[in-house]
Design a protein around this motif. Sequence first.
Motif, PDB file in Angstrom:
ATOM      1  N   LEU A  27     -21.829   7.001  -7.694  1.00  0.00           N
ATOM      2  CA  LEU A  27     -21.470   7.239  -9.077  1.00  0.00           C
ATOM      3  C   LEU A  27     -20.901   5.980  -9.706  1.00  0.00           C
ATOM      4  N   CYS A  28     -20.860   5.995 -11.034  1.00  0.00           N
ATOM      5  CA  CYS A  28     -20.280   4.870 -11.771  1.00  0.00           C
ATOM      6  C   CYS A  28     -19.458   5.395 -12.931  1.00  0.00           C
ATOM      7  N   ASN A  29     -18.542   4.567 -13.382  1.00  0.00           N
ATOM      8  CA  ASN A  29     -17.683   4.863 -14.513  1.00  0.00           C
ATOM      9  C   ASN A  29     -18.132   3.985 -15.675  1.00  0.00           C
ATOM     10  N   THR A  30     -18.642   4.591 -16.732  1.00  0.00           N
ATOM     11  CA  THR A  30     -19.074   3.826 -17.900  1.00  0.00           C
ATOM     12  C   THR A  30     -18.037   3.871 -19.022  1.00  0.00           C
ATOM     13  N   SER A  31     -16.944   4.584 -18.802  1.00  0.00           N
ATOM     14  CA  SER A  31     -15.938   4.737 -19.854  1.00  0.00           C
ATOM     15  C   SER A  31     -14.990   3.539 -19.898  1.00  0.00           C
ATOM     16  N   ASP A  32     -14.179   3.506 -20.942  1.00  0.00           N
ATOM     17  CA  ASP A  32     -13.185   2.453 -21.106  1.00  0.00           C
ATOM     18  C   ASP A  32     -11.871   2.791 -20.402  1.00  0.00           C
ATOM     19  N   GLU A  33     -11.815   3.955 -19.772  1.00  0.00           N
ATOM     20  CA  GLU A  33     -10.623   4.343 -19.018  1.00  0.00           C
ATOM     21  C   GLU A  33     -10.969   4.455 -17.533  1.00  0.00           C
ATOM     22  N   GLU A  34      -9.962   4.454 -16.726  1.00  0.00           N
ATOM     23  CA  GLU A  34     -10.141   4.603 -15.288  1.00  0.00           C
ATOM     24  C   GLU A  34     -10.737   5.988 -14.996  1.00  0.00           C
ATOM     25  N   MET A  35     -11.676   6.066 -14.057  1.00  0.00           N
ATOM     26  CA  MET A  35     -12.197   7.352 -13.611  1.00  0.00           C
ATOM     27  C   MET A  35     -11.385   7.791 -12.399  1.00  0.00           C
ATOM     28  N   VAL A  36     -11.023   9.071 -12.354  1.00  0.00           N
ATOM     29  CA  VAL A  36     -10.335   9.649 -11.210  1.00  0.00           C
ATOM     30  C   VAL A  36     -11.113  10.887 -10.802  1.00  0.00           C
ATOM     31  N   SER A  92       1.321  10.820  -8.862  1.00  0.00           N
ATOM     32  CA  SER A  92       0.551  11.149 -10.065  1.00  0.00           C
ATOM     33  C   SER A  92      -0.867  10.581  -9.957  1.00  0.00           C
ATOM     34  N   LEU A  93      -1.725  10.978 -10.877  1.00  0.00           N
ATOM     35  CA  LEU A  93      -3.081  10.415 -10.909  1.00  0.00           C
ATOM     36  C   LEU A  93      -3.019   8.902 -11.060  1.00  0.00           C
ATOM     37  N   GLU A  94      -2.043   8.417 -11.794  1.00  0.00           N
ATOM     38  CA  GLU A  94      -1.860   6.973 -11.978  1.00  0.00           C
ATOM     39  C   GLU A  94      -1.536   6.289 -10.645  1.00  0.00           C
ATOM     40  N   ASP A  95      -0.817   6.984  -9.762  1.00  0.00           N
ATOM     41  CA  ASP A  95      -0.414   6.416  -8.466  1.00  0.00           C
ATOM     42  C   ASP A  95      -1.592   6.225  -7.500  1.00  0.00           C
ATOM     43  N   ILE A  96      -2.686   6.937  -7.707  1.00  0.00           N
ATOM     44  CA  ILE A  96      -3.809   6.863  -6.768  1.00  0.00           C
ATOM     45  C   ILE A  96      -4.327   5.439  -6.627  1.00  0.00           C
ATOM     46  N   LYS A  97      -4.316   4.683  -7.708  1.00  0.00           N
ATOM     47  CA  LYS A  97      -4.822   3.310  -7.618  1.00  0.00           C
ATOM     48  C   LYS A  97      -3.931   2.408  -6.769  1.00  0.00           C
ATOM     49  N   SER A  98      -2.736   2.873  -6.410  1.00  0.00           N
ATOM     50  CA  SER A  98      -1.832   2.105  -5.540  1.00  0.00           C
ATOM     51  C   SER A  98      -2.159   2.263  -4.060  1.00  0.00           C
ATOM     52  N   TYR A  99      -3.050   3.189  -3.735  1.00  0.00           N
ATOM     53  CA  TYR A  99      -3.447   3.400  -2.344  1.00  0.00           C
ATOM     54  C   TYR A  99      -4.625   2.500  -2.002  1.00  0.00           C
ATOM     55  N   SER A 100      -4.804   2.238  -0.729  1.00  0.00           N
ATOM     56  CA  SER A 100      -6.026   1.576  -0.274  1.00  0.00           C
ATOM     57  C   SER A 100      -6.371   2.132   1.097  1.00  0.00           C
ATOM     58  N   MET A 112       0.848  -1.180   0.000  1.00  0.00           N
ATOM     59  CA  MET A 112       0.000   0.000   0.000  1.00  0.00           C
ATOM     60  C   MET A 112       0.891   1.240   0.000  1.00  0.00           C
ATOM     61  N   LYS A 113       0.618   2.159  -0.911  1.00  0.00           N
ATOM     62  CA  LYS A 113       1.378   3.399  -1.043  1.00  0.00           C
ATOM     63  C   LYS A 113       1.044   4.338   0.117  1.00  0.00           C
ATOM     64  N   LYS A 114       2.019   5.148   0.527  1.00  0.00           N
ATOM     65  CA  LYS A 114       1.844   6.127   1.601  1.00  0.00           C
ATOM     66  C   LYS A 114       2.137   7.525   1.057  1.00  0.00           C
ATOM     67  N   THR A 115       1.454   8.527   1.617  1.00  0.00           N
ATOM     68  CA  THR A 115       1.730   9.905   1.235  1.00  0.00           C
ATOM     69  C   THR A 115       3.118  10.297   1.717  1.00  0.00           C
ATOM     70  N   GLU A 116       3.704  11.267   1.033  1.00  0.00           N
ATOM     71  CA  GLU A 116       5.036  11.745   1.368  1.00  0.00           C
ATOM     72  C   GLU A 116       4.930  13.194   1.820  1.00  0.00           C
ATOM     73  N   THR A 117       5.530  13.539   2.964  1.00  0.00           N
ATOM     74  CA  THR A 117       5.588  14.927   3.399  1.00  0.00           C
ATOM     75  C   THR A 117       6.733  15.608   2.661  1.00  0.00           C
ATOM     76  N   ILE A 118       6.428  16.699   1.963  1.00  0.00           N
ATOM     77  CA  ILE A 118       7.426  17.445   1.205  1.00  0.00           C
ATOM     78  C   ILE A 118       8.115  18.460   2.113  1.00  0.00           C
ATOM     79  N   SER A 119       7.290  19.223   2.857  1.00  0.00           N
ATOM     80  CA  SER A 119       7.817  20.283   3.711  1.00  0.00           C
ATOM     81  C   SER A 119       6.705  20.726   4.647  1.00  0.00           C
TER      82      SER A 119
END
Length: 152
Positions: free
Chosen positions: A113-122, A20-28, A1-8
């Motif tokens: 809500l639902c995603n009816t598209s062929d791509e991931e909804m974010v 990135s938006l792609e990384d969001i699916k790595s969280y749970s 499971m991915k964790k947020t990173e503190t920048i400053s």
Amino acid sequence: MKKTETISENKNYTAINIGSLEDIKSYSHIHPKLGTEIKGKVFVKTPSKATGTEISFTTIPPKAELGYFHLHYKDEEIYIILKGSGYYQVDDDCFPIQEGSVIRVAPEGVRSLCNTSDEEMVYICIQAKEHSLEEHTTDDGKRIAFTPKWKI
């Protein structure tokens, strides 16, 4: 499971990175009441030390739905669709949504809500107590003469 990173951070701010938006699916997230795992969701209130809002980023796979309807007791929610398209339902009203759609739902509105598209909804969901915003935009602040460090 991915964790947020503190920048400053210091006493006046906390900056975090969720990736990135792609990384969001790595969280749970483990739902605190149901005990079930929700994949592709990250909440940022705690890591950012926010005191007035809860913000989450969520992904829904292609041709899938959120999986549950819900309401709130005190908080309204604003959903901002960043990617994908589908349908949003509040009570008995169901309407199309797509990238760029923004939906505000009052606490008592039963929603999903639902995603009816062929791509991931974010999407981003911002949750705050209904009617709690007293001042906003230019009414809540003033301009300050300050030298930006990125120009030094």
